[in-house]
Enzyme design. Structure first.
Site, PDB file in Angstrom:
ATOM      1  N   ASN A  69      44.158  41.780  56.094  1.00 36.49           N
ATOM      2  CA  ASN A  69      44.468  43.217  56.056  1.00 36.49           C
ATOM      3  C   ASN A  69      43.232  43.940  56.570  1.00 36.49           C
ATOM      4  O   ASN A  69      42.231  44.056  55.860  1.00 36.49           O
ATOM      5  CB  ASN A  69      44.793  43.623  54.615  1.00 36.49           C
ATOM      6  CG  ASN A  69      45.009  45.122  54.483  1.00 36.49           C
ATOM      7  OD1 ASN A  69      45.036  45.848  55.481  1.00 36.49           O
ATOM      8  ND2 ASN A  69      45.158  45.582  53.244  1.00 36.49           N
ATOM      9  N   LYS A  79      42.876  46.994  57.216  1.00 34.17           N
ATOM     10  CA  LYS A  79      42.781  48.371  56.693  1.00 34.17           C
ATOM     11  C   LYS A  79      42.436  49.342  57.830  1.00 34.17           C
ATOM     12  O   LYS A  79      42.808  49.096  58.977  1.00 34.17           O
ATOM     13  CB  LYS A  79      41.784  48.434  55.526  1.00 34.17           C
ATOM     14  CG  LYS A  79      42.107  47.364  54.462  1.00 34.17           C
ATOM     15  CD  LYS A  79      41.358  47.525  53.180  1.00 34.17           C
ATOM     16  CE  LYS A  79      41.741  46.409  52.208  1.00 34.17           C
ATOM     17  NZ  LYS A  79      41.102  46.512  50.906  1.00 34.17           N
ATOM     18  N   HIS A  94      50.425  48.427  48.787  1.00 37.04           N
ATOM     19  CA  HIS A  94      49.003  48.137  48.581  1.00 37.04           C
ATOM     20  C   HIS A  94      48.417  49.135  47.578  1.00 37.04           C
ATOM     21  O   HIS A  94      48.781  50.310  47.569  1.00 37.04           O
ATOM     22  CB  HIS A  94      48.235  48.190  49.907  1.00 37.04           C
ATOM     23  CG  HIS A  94      46.867  47.605  49.790  1.00 37.04           C
ATOM     24  ND1 HIS A  94      45.811  48.315  49.259  1.00 37.04           N
ATOM     25  CD2 HIS A  94      46.387  46.374  50.077  1.00 37.04           C
ATOM     26  CE1 HIS A  94      44.742  47.519  49.234  1.00 37.04           C
ATOM     27  NE2 HIS A  94      45.061  46.343  49.739  1.00 37.04           N
ATOM     28  N   GLU A 110      45.725  50.672  47.513  1.00 36.03           N
ATOM     29  CA  GLU A 110      45.115  51.865  48.116  1.00 36.03           C
ATOM     30  C   GLU A 110      46.194  52.894  48.438  1.00 36.03           C
ATOM     31  O   GLU A 110      45.969  54.108  48.322  1.00 36.03           O
ATOM     32  CB  GLU A 110      44.304  51.457  49.358  1.00 36.03           C
ATOM     33  CG  GLU A 110      43.035  50.737  48.941  1.00 36.03           C
ATOM     34  CD  GLU A 110      42.527  49.689  49.917  1.00 36.03           C
ATOM     35  OE1 GLU A 110      42.946  49.687  51.086  1.00 36.03           O
ATOM     36  OE2 GLU A 110      41.702  48.861  49.489  1.00 36.03           O
ATOM     37  N   GLU A 154      47.076  41.389  43.784  1.00 37.30           N
ATOM     38  CA  GLU A 154      45.731  41.890  44.069  1.00 37.30           C
ATOM     39  C   GLU A 154      45.245  42.729  42.891  1.00 37.30           C
ATOM     40  O   GLU A 154      45.605  43.918  42.772  1.00 37.30           O
ATOM     41  CB  GLU A 154      45.748  42.771  45.322  1.00 37.30           C
ATOM     42  CG  GLU A 154      46.221  42.072  46.570  1.00 37.30           C
ATOM     43  CD  GLU A 154      45.682  42.735  47.830  1.00 37.30           C
ATOM     44  OE1 GLU A 154      45.034  42.027  48.613  1.00 37.30           O
ATOM     45  OE2 GLU A 154      45.883  43.939  48.021  1.00 37.30           O
ATOM     46  N   GLY A 199      37.478  44.687  47.264  1.00 39.28           N
ATOM     47  CA  GLY A 199      36.301  45.284  47.896  1.00 39.28           C
ATOM     48  C   GLY A 199      35.090  45.367  46.984  1.00 39.28           C
ATOM     49  O   GLY A 199      34.116  46.048  47.288  1.00 39.28           O
ATOM     50  N   SER A 222      38.514  40.206  47.249  1.00 44.40           N
ATOM     51  CA  SER A 222      37.230  39.537  47.491  1.00 44.40           C
ATOM     52  C   SER A 222      37.381  38.042  47.787  1.00 44.40           C
ATOM     53  O   SER A 222      36.544  37.245  47.363  1.00 44.40           O
ATOM     54  CB  SER A 222      36.267  39.783  46.318  1.00 44.40           C
ATOM     55  OG  SER A 222      36.008  41.178  46.195  1.00 44.40           O
TER      56      SER A 222
HETATM   57  P1  13P Z   1      38.852  42.615  50.006  1.00 46.61           P
HETATM   58  O1  13P Z   1      39.127  41.187  50.478  1.00 46.61           O
HETATM   59  O2  13P Z   1      37.950  43.364  50.917  1.00 46.61           O
HETATM   60  O3  13P Z   1      38.459  42.646  48.565  1.00 46.61           O
HETATM   61  O4  13P Z   1      40.273  43.388  50.105  1.00 46.61           O
HETATM   62  C1  13P Z   1      41.403  42.823  49.523  1.00 46.61           C
HETATM   63  C2  13P Z   1      42.590  43.602  49.937  1.00 46.61           C
HETATM   64  O5  13P Z   1      42.775  44.742  49.536  1.00 46.61           O
HETATM   65  C3  13P Z   1      43.544  42.971  50.860  1.00 46.61           C
HETATM   66  O6  13P Z   1      44.727  43.698  50.947  1.00 46.61           O
END
Ligand code: 13P
Length: 255
Positions: A10, A12, A96, A98, A168, A174, A214
């Site tokens: 992803n 982003k 997601h 976010e 997740e 992150g 992560s």
């Molecule tokens: P990270 O791998 O940067 O923690 O992000 C995970 C994520 O949100 C994947 O959709």
């Protein structure tokens, strides 16, 4: 049963189109040779079409990061499943955290999106996961069940079997803090149990459940060793073709 692993990146809101094309080429060159695993990249919307063309002839899938549920209409700024299917997307990430926390995505809308994606032959990657406060309050399983129930309610069993669920934990995204393989497995097993209650054991055994939060080349192997972890949804570590390829090749690295 053995489920085919699926590793998705992803990206982003990162990378220009030129940077995305370079990363896609790197992923193709490093990952296309791996058999027995599905590999998917998730570029920003404007890069989808050129990247799909760049990956033409490879086995690498391409995911959009969001969509609307309607085929078309007055929804300024949105992309429809019809449009995403036309350009050749294979998957779409929905729900997601976010989007849930920053853009008001609701459980109900995630279900509408899952329904619409299957109507157009696209595979949803349905993201669910608890916040740190929810985990500390002991509400993890209740939260992921609520999110899962709403997302899968509109789906038939065969559609659910083809869908991907991504667990997740929000506190691991992150932050560099990965759930331990045991913590992740506990929730993955609960998710599969819920899928079995909803659609039967046969369907539940086919659904691939990714872990996200992560994920790195150094922790993927221990995560993938868990019985109910079937892949990963990778954020930061998917932005570099070398680290993404090391995650995709977790089996080879083990040899
Ligand atoms: P990270 O791998 O940067 O923690 O992000 C995970 C994520 O949100 C994947 O959709």
């Amino acid at each position: 049963m053995s489920r085919r692993p699926i590793i998705a990146g992803n990206w982003k809101m990162n990378l220009t189109v030129a940077e995305g094309l370079a990363l896609a080429s790197g992923v193709r060159d490093r990952c296309n040779r791996f058999r027995g695993i599905d590999v998917v990249v998730g570029p920003a919307a404007m890069a989808l079409h050129p990247i799909i063309k760049r990956l033409d002839g490879s086995a690498i899938g391409v995911a959009a990061q969001n969509c609307h549920w309607a085929d078309k209409g007055a929804y300024t700024g949105e992309l429809s499943p019809v449009q995403l299917a036309e350009v050749g997307c294979t998957h779409v990430i929905i729900g997601h955290s976010e989007r849930r926390t920053l853009f008001g995505e609701t459980d109900e809308n995630v279900g509408k999106k899952a329904r619409a994606l299957h109507d157009h032959g696209l595979i949803p990657i349905i993201c669910i996961g608890e916040t740190l406060a929810e985990r500390e309050a002991g509400a993890t399983i209740d939260v992921v069940r609520r999110q899962l129930d709403a997302a899968i309610a509109p789906l038939e069993g065969d559609e659910l079997a083809r869908s991907v669920v991504a667990y997740e934990p929000v506190w691991a995204i992150g932050t560099g803090k990965t759930a331990t393989p045991e913590q992740a497995q506990e929730v993955h097993a609960a998710i599969r149990g819920r899928l079995a209650e909803a659609a039967g054991k046969d369907v539940a055994e086919q659904v691939r459940i990714q872990y996200g939060g992560s994920v790195k080349p150094t922790n993927i192997r221990a995560l993938m060793a868990q019985p109910d972890i079937d892949g990963a949804l990778v954020g930061g570590a998917s932005l570099d073709s070398d680290s993404f390829a090391r995650i995709v090749s977790f089996k080879e690295d083990a040899d």
